[in-house]
Write a protein that holds these residues in place. Sequence first.
Motif, PDB file in Angstrom:
ATOM      1  N   ASP A  69     -45.384  17.476  11.779  1.00 57.20           N
ATOM      2  CA  ASP A  69     -46.643  17.455  11.024  1.00 57.20           C
ATOM      3  C   ASP A  69     -47.228  16.055  10.990  1.00 57.20           C
ATOM      4  N   GLY A  70     -46.385  15.065  11.156  1.00 58.06           N
ATOM      5  CA  GLY A  70     -46.853  13.682  11.150  1.00 58.06           C
ATOM      6  C   GLY A  70     -45.809  12.801  11.794  1.00 58.06           C
ATOM      7  N   ALA A  71     -46.239  11.630  12.207  1.00 58.92           N
ATOM      8  CA  ALA A  71     -45.286  10.640  12.733  1.00 58.92           C
ATOM      9  C   ALA A  71     -45.571   9.309  12.053  1.00 58.92           C
ATOM     10  N   VAL A  72     -44.517   8.672  11.626  1.00 59.65           N
ATOM     11  CA  VAL A  72     -44.635   7.328  11.057  1.00 59.65           C
ATOM     12  C   VAL A  72     -44.389   6.359  12.210  1.00 59.65           C
ATOM     13  N   VAL A  73     -45.312   5.434  12.388  1.00 59.31           N
ATOM     14  CA  VAL A  73     -45.287   4.625  13.604  1.00 59.31           C
ATOM     15  C   VAL A  73     -45.046   3.158  13.267  1.00 59.31           C
ATOM     16  N   GLY A  74     -43.862   2.678  13.581  1.00 61.05           N
ATOM     17  CA  GLY A  74     -43.545   1.273  13.336  1.00 61.05           C
ATOM     18  C   GLY A  74     -43.986   0.402  14.491  1.00 61.05           C
ATOM     19  N   ASN A  75     -43.722  -0.875  14.389  1.00 55.07           N
ATOM     20  CA  ASN A  75     -43.996  -1.782  15.498  1.00 55.07           C
ATOM     21  C   ASN A  75     -42.967  -1.500  16.613  1.00 55.07           C
ATOM     22  N   ILE A  76     -43.078  -2.181  17.725  1.00 58.14           N
ATOM     23  CA  ILE A  76     -42.179  -1.878  18.851  1.00 58.14           C
ATOM     24  C   ILE A  76     -40.719  -2.048  18.445  1.00 58.14           C
ATOM     25  N   PHE A  77     -39.950  -0.998  18.633  1.00 54.37           N
ATOM     26  CA  PHE A  77     -38.503  -0.979  18.384  1.00 54.37           C
ATOM     27  C   PHE A  77     -38.169  -1.394  16.953  1.00 54.37           C
TER      28      PHE A  77
END
Length: 584
Positions: A69-77
């Motif tokens: 339903d959603g994705a939490v998107v952090g910085n690279i790695f």
Amino acid sequence: MTRIFNDPAVFAEEALQGFCELHADLVRRVDGGVVRRRRPAQPKVAVIAGGGSGHYPAFAGLVGRGFADGAVVGNIFTSPSAQQAHSVARAAASGGGVVFTYGNYAGDVMNFGLASERLAAEGIPVANVVVTDDIASAPPVEADKRRGIAGDFTVFKIMGAAAEAGAEFDDVVRLGRKANSLTRTIGTAFGGCTFPGAEAPLFTIPDRQMGLGLGIHGEPGLLDTELPSAAELGQELVARVLAEKPDGGGNRIAVILNGLGSTKHEELFVLWRTVAAQLREAGCTLVLPEVGELVTSLDMAGVSLTVTWLDEELELLWAAPAETPAYRRGALSAAVDGAETADAAEADDPERTVVPDSTSESREFAQHCVAALETARLTLHEAEARLGEMDAVAGDGDHGRGMVRGIDAAFNAAVLAADNGAGAGTVLTAAGDSWAAKAGGTSGVLWGAGLRAFGESIGDAAAPSPTALVAAVKSFTDRILILGKAEPGDKTMVDALLPFHRTLTEATAHNNGAFAGWEQACRAAVGAAEATAALAPRKGRARPLAEESIGTPDPGATSLAMVSAAVVRRFTAPAPSAAHSTAN
Ligand code: ADP
Ligand code: MG
């Protein structure tokens, strides 16, 4: 090599912008990540996947009907912050509760855990399903310590399908945990991956060699061997996965042969010939296998083989239709969707908070806090590359970058709060929150939460006495111990922090509360950080490569000692003479 970028610092953000622009019909950008464009017609369990960037199509590419339903998107790695996880969950929740699901990395566990505490306090049912499929990262008796790699895909898919079909909250969690317990992955790397803007890859593998047991964050493999033929490689991967067949596993399996970023589909197909044949020979029935890039690691060269043993209910969910930007299976019925949601208006009033009352002494002390953060900032910028190299020895190489992002954000937030007339406690809590929100990673969560605890301890009422400052150091220390659960000797920042706190407490008691103990405490921290070189890590990302790490001090302990020494030096060293400062 990553060749296409503008400012490397905003690579992940810009990639997400382009992705959302392209897939505007399916996903919507929200603070902290993405959610589906359309809300469900009926309340349902919201499955929220997450983790760092650099793994496309994981995780934003898997948002859509039948999947997340959603994705939490952090910085690279880098783990996203608790604030990001909370924000995405709020945007995606539709009344059926929230299930966070992610690979087993300390930063993610802490941040999704903190976000869960907040959601639960707001009355939203919340659970966490942590994926632990990588058989190379810990032995079977420590299966709960294993990290999550391409098995994320099957576990998320099965939970997403269950939630889409209207399963109850507890059932979605149960199915996710069952899928994880029946999933095993082994990977191998042929070449390292390179951060945008970085000159060299995070790690290298000699030509004609491969590193068996890679992780998806550029952690090198556990065992370097000669590069075998495709047939030998296929046999090796299948043998290793089948050797770990879980209790209760039958003959029907979901299979993923996953490319890590720069391994061509043709190479995967050559490998698949052997993998499929070997699995069938072992009596397995392959159910809708996938060969392609499903969980990547920037431009890493490598492959992984994932098997999920299916029972009847898992097979139905694995086979269920899905429609996401990166993944499509079968056809979903047209009429089940709810209303389309508009993009959020630009945040109109960023962080416009009421400044709590404070005394003039506290406001004056706040200026010293800002100065201390400025010193920490200069120190960490100077040490960024070195801390990254230390972290790359056995971890993922992001410690320097994470600390710099954290301290920059903390410093800016502190300046803003001080300019608004906040007292020292509020300045430091704002700094801590901002550090946690922007740094990502394990160290970011811990520093952010620690700084907040320090600020809460000194408050805005008066300039803190020497004893009050020691009490604040205790709060900082306690918060990090409780949150990170590291013990002395685990080779973490705690190994520098505890000697610092102990020395400071003893020296302050001796000197009747004067400031004399600080330099002594710094020496203890610096010595203890150096001494961590002899230890093998028992916590964090460096643990699976514990042996490699021996001989190199712990990056988190090093940065902590470094920062404390620089800050204390600034406040105790005699001011430079005028002649000095104008000399050229
Ligand atoms: P990540 O490990 O998420 O990539 P960083 O590289 O920024 O985060 O930080 C790594 C450092 O974090 C380690 O060197 C160690 O000092 C510290 N660390 C890791 N796990 C813990 C823990 N559970 N408690 C305290 N410190 C930890
Ligand atoms: Mg790291």
